[in-house]
Design a protein around this motif. Structure first.
Motif, PDB file in Angstrom:
ATOM      1  N   UNK A   1      84.818  30.552 123.081  1.00 26.76           N
ATOM      2  CA  UNK A   1      85.992  31.081 123.776  1.00 26.76           C
ATOM      3  C   UNK A   1      86.497  32.345 123.113  1.00 26.76           C
ATOM      4  N   UNK A   2      86.491  32.355 121.788  1.00 24.12           N
ATOM      5  CA  UNK A   2      86.938  33.541 121.058  1.00 24.12           C
ATOM      6  C   UNK A   2      86.016  34.721 121.321  1.00 24.12           C
ATOM      7  N   UNK A   3      84.734  34.456 121.528  1.00 24.14           N
ATOM      8  CA  UNK A   3      83.771  35.536 121.741  1.00 24.14           C
ATOM      9  C   UNK A   3      83.788  36.060 123.178  1.00 24.14           C
ATOM     10  N   UNK A   4      83.944  35.184 124.168  1.00 27.74           N
ATOM     11  CA  UNK A   4      83.967  35.681 125.548  1.00 27.74           C
ATOM     12  C   UNK A   4      85.253  36.446 125.829  1.00 27.74           C
TER      13      UNK A   4
ATOM     14  N   UNK B   1      89.969  21.357 134.781  1.00 28.70           N
ATOM     15  CA  UNK B   1      88.836  21.143 135.680  1.00 28.70           C
ATOM     16  C   UNK B   1      88.022  22.426 135.781  1.00 28.70           C
ATOM     17  N   UNK B   2      86.725  22.287 135.625  1.00 27.89           N
ATOM     18  CA  UNK B   2      85.789  23.399 135.793  1.00 27.89           C
ATOM     19  C   UNK B   2      84.879  23.067 136.959  1.00 27.89           C
TER      20      UNK B   2
ATOM     21  N   UNK C   1      86.798  18.696 132.197  1.00 21.84           N
ATOM     22  CA  UNK C   1      86.169  19.127 130.940  1.00 21.84           C
ATOM     23  C   UNK C   1      87.202  19.187 129.804  1.00 21.84           C
ATOM     24  N   UNK C   2      88.310  18.473 129.988  1.00 19.17           N
ATOM     25  CA  UNK C   2      89.434  18.558 129.052  1.00 19.17           C
ATOM     26  C   UNK C   2      89.027  18.296 127.609  1.00 19.17           C
ATOM     27  N   UNK C   3      88.201  17.305 127.383  1.00 20.84           N
ATOM     28  CA  UNK C   3      87.774  16.989 126.018  1.00 20.84           C
ATOM     29  C   UNK C   3      86.662  17.904 125.542  1.00 20.84           C
TER      30      UNK C   3
ATOM     31  N   UNK D   1      89.725  30.339 128.963  1.00 22.69           N
ATOM     32  CA  UNK D   1      88.613  30.991 128.245  1.00 22.69           C
ATOM     33  C   UNK D   1      87.622  29.953 127.728  1.00 22.69           C
ATOM     34  N   UNK D   2      88.137  28.816 127.302  1.00 22.56           N
ATOM     35  CA  UNK D   2      87.256  27.740 126.838  1.00 22.56           C
ATOM     36  C   UNK D   2      86.365  27.247 127.982  1.00 22.56           C
TER      37      UNK D   2
END
Length: 227
Positions: free
Chosen positions: A101-104, A82-83, A88-90, A41-42
């Protein structure tokens, strides 16, 4: 002694309860894959930020998800995320992405897409997956379901320590408020609200250290593996 089975283990709970730490350490010890739903989600929230897509636009978020490639690669210190091939881990741990993330995650079509991907990842067992609806929606037939909880004050203080914000009162206050907002969204959303599965074992980690929580869950895993 019978050969131990590889299980599907679901660990759910609110922000700051210790899910990620517990899941990561258990996965390393057992040789399981740690499927971190929150990271997925993030990653989508980050892509929405980068493409100027509103967190409230369900249809656009779904199209964005369908055009995304999100991969979780287990590492010694947790998942490498990985995106679309980019690490994009950090970046996904930063505050704007955490809030996004909480909103999507409140949109049913987005959750349905995510659940389908997560089930694909865990189809062969030998996985520990942590999130907020793993035992109720993603893997309702998981071999072991843990709902890891803790007092909101304790969870907020853990987040403050994780973000090295103890000496920054403004930052600490913002983290406390963020956690309360996430709790509110997670428990009241229409799609898969944050609740323990009916057959989940609830563990309160408010007064327990990581090793104590790990020991308890390892005992439960050993029992289920022999069943």
């Amino acid at each position: 002694m019978s050969e131990l089975r590889k299980l599907v283990i679901a660990i759910d709970g609110p922000a700051g309860a210790g899910k990620s730490t517990i899941a990561s350490r258990l996965a390393r010890k057992l040789g399981y894959v740690n499927l971190e739903s929150g990271a997925m989600y993030r990653a989508l929230a980050l892509k929405a930020i980068e493409n100027d897509v509103s967190f409230d636009d369900s249809a656009s978020l779904l199209r964005l998800a369908e055009s995304s490639r999100i991969e979780l690669q287990p590492q010694i210190d947790g998942n490498r995320v990985l995106l679309d091939g980019q690490n994009v881990s950090r970046r996904i741990r930063e505050r704007d992405v955490t809030e996004g993330a909480s909103r999507v995650s409140v949109h049913p079509p987005v959750r349905e897409w995510m659940v389908a991907r997560q089930r694909e990842m865990g189809v062969n067992g030998g996985v520990i997956m942590e999130g907020r609806d793993i035992g109720t929606a993603v893997f309702p037939d998981a071999d072991l379901k843990i709902f890891l909880d803790a007092d909101p004050t304790v969870r907020a203080e853990r987040r403050i320590e994780q973000n090295a914000a103890k000496n920054d009162e403004a930052a600490a206050k913002a983290l406390r408020e963020d956690l309360l907002r996430r709790d509110q969204r997670d428990t009241t959303r229409t799609a898969s609200p944050l609740v323990p599965a009916a057959d989940a074992i609830v563990l309160d980690s408010s007064k327990l250290g990581i090793e104590e929580v790990l020991t308890r869950i390892e005992q439960l895993i050993a029992e289920r593996s022999k069943a």
